[in-house]
Design an enzyme around this catalytic site. Structure first.
Site, mmCIF file in Angstrom:
data_model
loop_
_atom_site.group_PDB
_atom_site.id
_atom_site.type_symbol
_atom_site.label_atom_id
_atom_site.label_comp_id
_atom_site.label_asym_id
_atom_site.label_seq_id
_atom_site.Cartn_x
_atom_site.Cartn_y
_atom_site.Cartn_z
ATOM 1 N N MET A 192 -8.139 8.954 -0.232
ATOM 2 C CA MET A 192 -8.946 9.395 0.919
ATOM 3 C C MET A 192 -9.425 10.833 0.691
ATOM 4 O O MET A 192 -8.664 11.670 0.197
ATOM 5 C CB MET A 192 -8.112 9.340 2.199
ATOM 6 C CG MET A 192 -7.547 7.963 2.503
ATOM 7 S SD MET A 192 -6.749 7.950 4.120
ATOM 8 C CE MET A 192 -6.093 6.281 4.143
ATOM 9 N N MET A 230 -12.070 -4.959 5.025
ATOM 10 C CA MET A 230 -11.151 -4.115 5.797
ATOM 11 C C MET A 230 -10.869 -4.801 7.132
ATOM 12 O O MET A 230 -11.799 -5.151 7.856
ATOM 13 C CB MET A 230 -11.756 -2.734 6.039
ATOM 14 C CG MET A 230 -11.854 -1.839 4.810
ATOM 15 S SD MET A 230 -10.274 -1.546 3.975
ATOM 16 C CE MET A 230 -9.323 -0.713 5.256
ATOM 17 N N HIS A 241 -8.153 1.998 -4.158
ATOM 18 C CA HIS A 241 -9.110 1.845 -3.051
ATOM 19 C C HIS A 241 -9.656 3.230 -2.712
ATOM 20 O O HIS A 241 -8.961 4.042 -2.119
ATOM 21 C CB HIS A 241 -8.360 1.210 -1.864
ATOM 22 C CG HIS A 241 -9.170 1.084 -0.615
ATOM 23 N ND1 HIS A 241 -8.583 0.858 0.622
ATOM 24 C CD2 HIS A 241 -10.508 1.139 -0.397
ATOM 25 C CE1 HIS A 241 -9.529 0.786 1.542
ATOM 26 N NE2 HIS A 241 -10.702 0.952 0.948
ATOM 27 N N ASP A 258 -4.315 4.139 -2.032
ATOM 28 C CA ASP A 258 -5.378 4.560 -1.121
ATOM 29 C C ASP A 258 -5.785 6.001 -1.383
ATOM 30 O O ASP A 258 -5.005 6.926 -1.181
ATOM 31 C CB ASP A 258 -4.889 4.433 0.328
ATOM 32 C CG ASP A 258 -4.854 2.991 0.787
ATOM 33 O OD1 ASP A 258 -5.894 2.311 0.672
ATOM 34 O OD2 ASP A 258 -3.795 2.542 1.263
ATOM 35 N N HIS A 314 -1.358 -1.126 -4.341
ATOM 36 C CA HIS A 314 -2.603 -0.654 -3.742
ATOM 37 C C HIS A 314 -2.489 0.849 -3.509
ATOM 38 O O HIS A 314 -1.564 1.313 -2.840
ATOM 39 C CB HIS A 314 -2.799 -1.410 -2.419
ATOM 40 C CG HIS A 314 -4.084 -1.124 -1.722
ATOM 41 N ND1 HIS A 314 -5.276 -1.745 -2.060
ATOM 42 C CD2 HIS A 314 -4.368 -0.305 -0.683
ATOM 43 C CE1 HIS A 314 -6.232 -1.320 -1.253
ATOM 44 N NE2 HIS A 314 -5.714 -0.437 -0.409
ATOM 45 N N ASP A 330 -7.110 -5.758 4.077
ATOM 46 C CA ASP A 330 -6.343 -4.507 4.083
ATOM 47 C C ASP A 330 -6.338 -3.952 5.505
ATOM 48 O O ASP A 330 -7.392 -3.650 6.053
ATOM 49 C CB ASP A 330 -7.031 -3.532 3.115
ATOM 50 C CG ASP A 330 -6.320 -2.194 2.994
ATOM 51 O OD1 ASP A 330 -5.204 -2.051 3.527
ATOM 52 O OD2 ASP A 330 -6.890 -1.290 2.351
ATOM 53 N N SER A 348 0.837 -1.193 0.000
ATOM 54 C CA SER A 348 0.000 0.000 0.000
ATOM 55 C C SER A 348 0.875 1.247 0.000
ATOM 56 O O SER A 348 1.662 1.477 0.906
ATOM 57 C CB SER A 348 -0.903 -0.002 1.236
ATOM 58 O OG SER A 348 -1.409 1.296 1.434
ATOM 59 N N MET A 383 -11.600 5.538 -0.631
ATOM 60 C CA MET A 383 -12.253 5.809 0.655
ATOM 61 C C MET A 383 -12.857 7.202 0.548
ATOM 62 O O MET A 383 -12.368 8.184 1.093
ATOM 63 C CB MET A 383 -11.227 5.706 1.789
ATOM 64 C CG MET A 383 -10.859 4.262 2.100
ATOM 65 S SD MET A 383 -9.317 4.100 2.993
ATOM 66 C CE MET A 383 -8.165 4.127 1.616
HETATM 67 C C1 DX5 Z 1 -6.154 2.067 5.542
HETATM 68 C C2 DX5 Z 1 -5.684 1.771 4.139
HETATM 69 C C3 DX5 Z 1 -4.660 0.719 4.065
HETATM 70 C C4 DX5 Z 1 -3.391 1.014 4.808
HETATM 71 C C5 DX5 Z 1 -2.844 -0.262 5.376
HETATM 72 O O1 DX5 Z 1 -7.245 2.909 5.509
HETATM 73 O O2 DX5 Z 1 -6.759 1.389 3.342
HETATM 74 O O3 DX5 Z 1 -4.388 0.343 2.720
HETATM 75 O O4 DX5 Z 1 -2.403 1.589 4.002
HETATM 76 O O5 DX5 Z 1 -1.734 0.026 6.128
HETATM 77 P P1 DX5 Z 1 -1.090 -1.033 7.124
HETATM 78 O O6 DX5 Z 1 -0.709 -2.232 6.322
HETATM 79 O O7 DX5 Z 1 0.094 -0.305 7.667
HETATM 80 O O8 DX5 Z 1 -2.119 -1.352 8.163
HETATM 81 ZN ZN ZN Z 2 -6.459 0.448 1.321
#
Ligand code: DX5
Ligand code: ZN
Length: 216
Positions: free
Chosen positions: A36, A136, A65, A34, A32, A176, A7, A67
């Protein structure tokens, strides 16, 4: 054996291109990303223009992903930027079926993410319309949290249900959050297809060694 998608959230944001090149060389199975929005989750990361700039520098599969609250209006721009799978949250869209169709119409694999408290049953009527289910294993928004055991058990139940329904080959199961060398073997044993790992990879000096630790 499960695939490992590092990620990018835990990478050094001042040198994303180098980080991606390093992670590809180290043997990542996909990347991956993320996204946000500061609304569905408290943080803000980056958007489609950043994804588009990174796209030419790697052959890695781009797993975005989102969010993001009401993500529909962003789907085409992420597809154009080079996303190959777009995962939206069940909790973030009012018309999940329509959103999934929009992702596939844009030429991407369609994923749905479930927060730890969201039941699997909420996806019962869209199984034909998705390619990946992301359970999740932390509450979304931050890297470096501890895996929630009940959420991992849910992913295991999902694998079993998909097998029973004859859908295991059609729908990938991903987890994840909180994946590390201690939690990865159990996820693999349960039959989870893809493990997303942020800190457990980018937090280590040698990314290849970190990924080997997750696989073993
Ligand atoms: C959290 C993200 C994850 C995050 C995971 O909201 O969606 O992808 O980067 O990080 P680790 O592996 O450090 O928990
Ligand atoms: Zn993620």
């Amino acid at each position: 054996m499960s695939q490992i998608y590092p990620s990018l959230l835990s990478a050094d944001f001042s040198k994303l291109r180098e980080e991606i090149e390093a992670i590809e060389k180290a043997g990542a199975d996909g990347l991956h990303l993320d996204i946000m929005d500061g609304h569905f989750v408290p943080n803000i990361t980056f958007g489609a223009p950043v994804v588009a700039k990174l796209r030419p520098h790697t052959k890695l599969f781009f797993d975005c992903h989102l969010m993001v609250s009401e993500p529909d209006h962003l789907i085409e721009s992420f597809a154009l930027a080079g996303a190959q799978c777009i995962t939206i949250h069940q909790e973030a869209t009012k018309h999940l079926h329509r959103s999934l169709q929009r992702i596939r119409d844009a030429g991407c694999k369609a994923g749905v993410a479930l927060n730890p408290a969201t039941p699997l049953e909420t996806l019962e009527h869209v199984l034909d319309d998705l390619d990946l289910i992301l359970c999740m294993t932390v509450n979304p928004g931050f890297g470096g949290q501890k895996l929630i055991p009940a959420a991992l058990r849910k992913a295991g139940n999902l694998v079993d249900l998909l097998k029973q329904a004859g859908l295991k080959d059609k729908i990938l199961v991903q987890i994840d959050g909180g994946v590390d060398a201690r939690t990865a073997p159990e996820a693999s044993r349960l039959g989870v297809d893809i493990l997303v790992a942020g800190n457990a990879v980018f937090g280590e000096k040698d990314y290849a060694v970190a990924m080997r630790a997750l696989r073993s």
